[in-house]
Design a protein around this motif. Sequence first.
Motif, short mmCIF file in Angstrom:
data_model
loop_
_atom_site.label_atom_id
_atom_site.label_comp_id
_atom_site.label_asym_id
_atom_site.label_seq_id
_atom_site.Cartn_x
_atom_site.Cartn_y
_atom_site.Cartn_z
N ILE A 11 0.85 -1.19 0.00
CA ILE A 11 0.00 0.00 0.00
C ILE A 11 0.88 1.24 0.00
O ILE A 11 1.87 1.32 0.75
CB ILE A 11 -0.92 0.03 1.25
CG1 ILE A 11 -1.82 -1.21 1.27
CG2 ILE A 11 -1.76 1.29 1.28
CD1 ILE A 11 -2.70 -1.29 2.51
N PHE A 36 0.24 -6.57 5.34
CA PHE A 36 0.39 -5.38 4.51
C PHE A 36 1.82 -4.86 4.59
O PHE A 36 2.51 -5.02 5.60
CB PHE A 36 -0.55 -4.26 4.96
CG PHE A 36 -2.01 -4.61 4.86
CD1 PHE A 36 -2.70 -4.39 3.68
CD2 PHE A 36 -2.69 -5.15 5.93
CE1 PHE A 36 -4.05 -4.70 3.58
CE2 PHE A 36 -4.04 -5.47 5.85
CZ PHE A 36 -4.71 -5.24 4.67
N LEU A 38 3.30 -1.17 4.12
CA LEU A 38 2.85 0.21 3.98
C LEU A 38 4.02 1.13 3.71
O LEU A 38 5.03 1.11 4.43
CB LEU A 38 2.12 0.65 5.27
CG LEU A 38 1.61 2.10 5.29
CD1 LEU A 38 0.58 2.33 4.19
CD2 LEU A 38 1.04 2.44 6.66
N HIS A 56 3.24 -0.82 -6.20
CA HIS A 56 2.25 -1.03 -5.15
C HIS A 56 0.98 -1.66 -5.71
O HIS A 56 0.69 -1.57 -6.90
CB HIS A 56 1.91 0.30 -4.47
CG HIS A 56 3.10 0.95 -3.82
ND1 HIS A 56 3.97 1.75 -4.55
CD2 HIS A 56 3.58 0.89 -2.56
CE1 HIS A 56 4.94 2.17 -3.73
NE2 HIS A 56 4.73 1.65 -2.53
N TYR A 59 -3.52 2.21 -3.63
CA TYR A 59 -3.08 3.57 -3.31
C TYR A 59 -4.16 4.27 -2.49
O TYR A 59 -5.35 4.18 -2.81
CB TYR A 59 -2.80 4.35 -4.60
CG TYR A 59 -1.78 3.68 -5.48
CD1 TYR A 59 -0.44 4.00 -5.40
CD2 TYR A 59 -2.17 2.69 -6.39
CE1 TYR A 59 0.51 3.37 -6.21
CE2 TYR A 59 -1.23 2.05 -7.19
CZ TYR A 59 0.11 2.40 -7.10
OH TYR A 59 1.04 1.78 -7.88
N ILE A 124 -10.53 -1.85 1.02
CA ILE A 124 -9.39 -2.39 0.27
C ILE A 124 -9.84 -3.54 -0.61
O ILE A 124 -9.48 -3.64 -1.79
CB ILE A 124 -8.28 -2.84 1.24
CG1 ILE A 124 -7.64 -1.61 1.91
CG2 ILE A 124 -7.21 -3.64 0.51
CD1 ILE A 124 -6.65 -1.96 3.00
#
Length: 620
Positions: A11, A36, A38, A56, A59, A124
Amino acid sequence: MRTLDSNPIKILLVEDDEDDYFLFEDLLADLNKTQFELEWVSSFERALQTIERHHHDIYVFDYQLGKQTGIDLLREVMKFGQQMPVILLTGQEDRETDLAAMAAGAADYLVKGKITSALLERSIRYALNHTRTLSALREREEQYALVAQAANDGLWDWNLQTQEVYFSPRWKAIIGYEAQEINNSTEEWFDRIHPEDRERFRLDLRSHLQEETPTFECQYRIRHKDQTYRWVRSRGIAVFTANHRMIRIAGSQTDLTYHVALYDHLTGLPSRALFLDQLKRTLSRKKRQQDYLFAVLFLDCDRFKVINDSLGHEIGDQLLIEVAHRLEAVLRPGDVIARLGGDEFAVLLENIPSLTEAENVANRLNQELERAFNLKGHTVYTSASIGIALNSQGCQQPEDLLRDADNAMYRAKALGKSRYAVFESGMRDRVQTLLKIETDLRLAIANHQFDLYYQPIISLPNQQITGLEALVRWRHPERGLIAPSEFIPVAEETGLILTLGEWVLREACQQLRQWQQTLDIPAFSVSVNLSRKQLSQPNLSQKIAGILSESGIHSDHLKLEITETMIMENEAIALRFSINCKSWACNCKLMTLVQAIRPSVFSIVFLWIPLKLIDPSSMA
């Protein structure tokens, strides 16, 4: 893009407030079932630079980014020409901002202060699925635009309250019916779907009706009036009331008669032609983005022929279907998988950071395939030999890249199967050498460039010669004598071993008969090696019986040698051959090389004499 059930989701958070970044990080930490990675950037300019690398999966943009907004950023990144899942964050509810975000291409819209971990996870999930579906639809629209009848669709409208379906005249004509010949019941549709496609159709439809996918789409076979099956594609979208109650789903049905070449009829995967078309577009993208890295994987299922021959084609087909499902489950949504034919598959891994990523995928694919398959009461095991070719190796044509991956696959298979190999330029040279050998080998068979040499078989107790082993040598006009280790594998792969093997059998039997008549050695026997392909011939026993009859030697004087590995891989064939030999009065001894070196069993051994081979002319 990745799903929530695979590897960590990467992300990128674009947020100019550090406190909001830490809050977002805490929300992700509460999601224990999903991992995840990040990354955080705090400026509009830095965000553009980072996003352009496409590293990624999703977004998240804050609405307020200094003098500019998240919507401004969204509009800029959409110019990259790639569908990306974007979630917009804002400090307050504002319907106009919401609508502007959606119009700019955002997948979802969240209000700060009201975001929970569960809500973030849902957002998500929705953004990933939404973008994946839009990308797939856009890709397929490009494909179908090339087909003349793409716009000539049949329409359907299913009333979920009355369970009645309206079928347009064109919908009925696609399957060969006049307007009055089909009524408005769902059975007119669902009962005509091919039995093998009904479950997939049901799952795709249910996923949309449960709002797991933004649209319904499925390719399947439907029974025509002439009782044949035609490939069609149905697409639709559900309609809801104000209180979120589903009342109907409407859509279209496209005749894919002219699209069949694009998809494999057994697995539903893209065909070789469609895969090469996608690979061509990816190579074009590489020209625009010099640092864009992707890989092609070529997979060949190990032991598939054994499974197919021993359990039947129905089980073999079911195995290919299950293999396709498992491969799809491992790959990312953006990756492309195709069935090239037989038990061969190809995978296109887009936008990978390095070769290591492709190697990791190859390992995961094999780990998935090595689990047992349960197919109609049969437990079956397989794996894959995988070749990997990177676009960094300079290929300009999709066929060249696929060929390099194919060459690497053969290297993996030669190294022991159930593994991968990465293409190297030397592999291409090896293939060209093998092609030259194949060409020369065909000429050699036509021009009779082979000789038989005979190696004595000695009985150790009395030191007497009890027989000879026939050894074939290639008398090449330019290279001289070529050992079997160099040309026999090529003959096996090309099928030329059948012609060569029959010649060896006939020549050895005729030579032995000549020696028996001129040298008074009636007890001598001749041993001839059988190849895997010869053993697989259904009429092998008849051919041997015919050669024995032509040459006039007794079957006791012919010994056929095969390896234990060959018997293990062709047990049923070897048994059938043994039975046929007896039924045709071809009682020649069938023995393995391991058995042949056990004196307690056969009282003879091979005495290898590498210094001198017996020339036929010296014994005549």
